[in-house]
Motif scaffolding. Structure first.
Motif, mmCIF file in Angstrom:
data_model
loop_
_atom_site.group_PDB
_atom_site.id
_atom_site.type_symbol
_atom_site.label_atom_id
_atom_site.label_comp_id
_atom_site.label_asym_id
_atom_site.label_seq_id
_atom_site.Cartn_x
_atom_site.Cartn_y
_atom_site.Cartn_z
ATOM 1 N N TYR A 34 0.849 -1.202 0.000
ATOM 2 C CA TYR A 34 0.000 0.000 0.000
ATOM 3 C C TYR A 34 0.885 1.253 0.000
ATOM 4 O O TYR A 34 0.682 2.167 -0.808
ATOM 5 N N ILE A 35 1.848 1.304 0.901
ATOM 6 C CA ILE A 35 2.763 2.463 0.977
ATOM 7 C C ILE A 35 3.464 2.666 -0.363
ATOM 8 O O ILE A 35 3.512 3.779 -0.899
ATOM 9 N N ASP A 36 4.024 1.594 -0.905
ATOM 10 C CA ASP A 36 4.731 1.707 -2.180
ATOM 11 C C ASP A 36 3.826 2.232 -3.285
ATOM 12 O O ASP A 36 4.186 3.163 -4.006
ATOM 13 N N LYS A 37 2.652 1.641 -3.425
ATOM 14 C CA LYS A 37 1.763 2.026 -4.527
ATOM 15 C C LYS A 37 1.218 3.438 -4.364
ATOM 16 O O LYS A 37 1.211 4.220 -5.318
ATOM 17 N N VAL A 38 0.763 3.778 -3.169
ATOM 18 C CA VAL A 38 0.153 5.092 -2.963
ATOM 19 C C VAL A 38 1.201 6.197 -3.023
ATOM 20 O O VAL A 38 1.024 7.201 -3.726
ATOM 21 N N LEU A 39 2.299 6.025 -2.315
ATOM 22 C CA LEU A 39 3.293 7.103 -2.293
ATOM 23 C C LEU A 39 4.004 7.240 -3.637
ATOM 24 O O LEU A 39 4.201 8.365 -4.116
ATOM 25 N N MET A 40 4.377 6.129 -4.268
ATOM 26 C CA MET A 40 5.036 6.239 -5.572
ATOM 27 C C MET A 40 4.093 6.845 -6.609
ATOM 28 O O MET A 40 4.518 7.635 -7.442
ATOM 29 N N SER A 41 2.822 6.502 -6.545
ATOM 30 C CA SER A 41 1.843 7.061 -7.484
ATOM 31 C C SER A 41 1.494 8.503 -7.151
ATOM 32 O O SER A 41 0.894 9.201 -7.976
#
Length: 188
Positions: free
Chosen positions: A81-88
């Motif tokens: 979740y952190i990776d997807k939301v923050l990177m996006s």
């Protein structure tokens, strides 16, 4: 004022059903409600839309992110979740690492909110900072530093972390919930 409350517990049938994290999630929302906050919420295990999550992070005045510590880190699905939301969220949540605009590394965050990390541990509190214990050279705050650094990177000012200890073998949930409520009220 808006509070984003994120439940990062991932259900493991017959091992960790998520009851405590559900209670923490509801207690968090109650405290924010009592203090006049509009609640934005996410239960990672129920799924989410990345674009909606980005907007929640952007619009929140306070982000409360709670999750269990599994094998000395956040659950894989929570990290995803952190990776997807923050990177996006590039351009909305952060604008690089800060050096591209003449700052230091980690100063590219665009958010102007506060954040609280809340963890649940199987480990007892005395595991931290006590000779002969597994984490004798670390306080809980030091151990959770990567989580608070993530918040700082995107411009969120971390507030003191809160931990529920020994939740499987020697839980003291009622007292810890009282302490958690006081902690939350003192910092929001």
């Amino acid at each position: 004022m808006k509070a984003l409350v994120i439940n990062g517990h991932i259900k493991w049938p017959q091992i960790a059903e998520g009851n405590l994290n559900r209670i923490i999630f509801e207690k968090s929302k109650d405290v924010f409600n009592q203090n006049g906050y509009e609640i934005l919420e996410t239960v990672i295990d129920n799924g989410y839309e990345i674009s909606q999550e980005i907007e929640k992070w952007v619009n929140a005045d306070v982000i409360l992110f709670h999750f269990p510590i599994n094998w000395f880190g956040m659950p894989a699905k929570t990290k995803d979740y952190i990776d997807k939301v923050l990177m996006s969220g590039y351009g909305k949540i952060y604008a690089g690492d800060g050096r591209n605009s003449g700052g230091n590394y980690g100063t590219g965050g665009l958010l102007k909110s506060k954040g609280i990390i809340v963890n649940t541990w199987n480990a007892p509190e005395e595991t931290f900072g006590n000779s002969g214990q597994l984490l004798e050279n670390h306080s809980m705050e030091e151990f959770t530093r990567p989580f608070t650094a993530t918040l700082q990177f995107v411009g969120v000012r971390p507030l003191p972390t809160f931990a529920f200890y020994d939740v499987f073998k020697n839980p003291n949930i009622e007292q810890e919930l009282v302490s958690f409520e006081e902690h939350l009220k003192n910092h929001i």
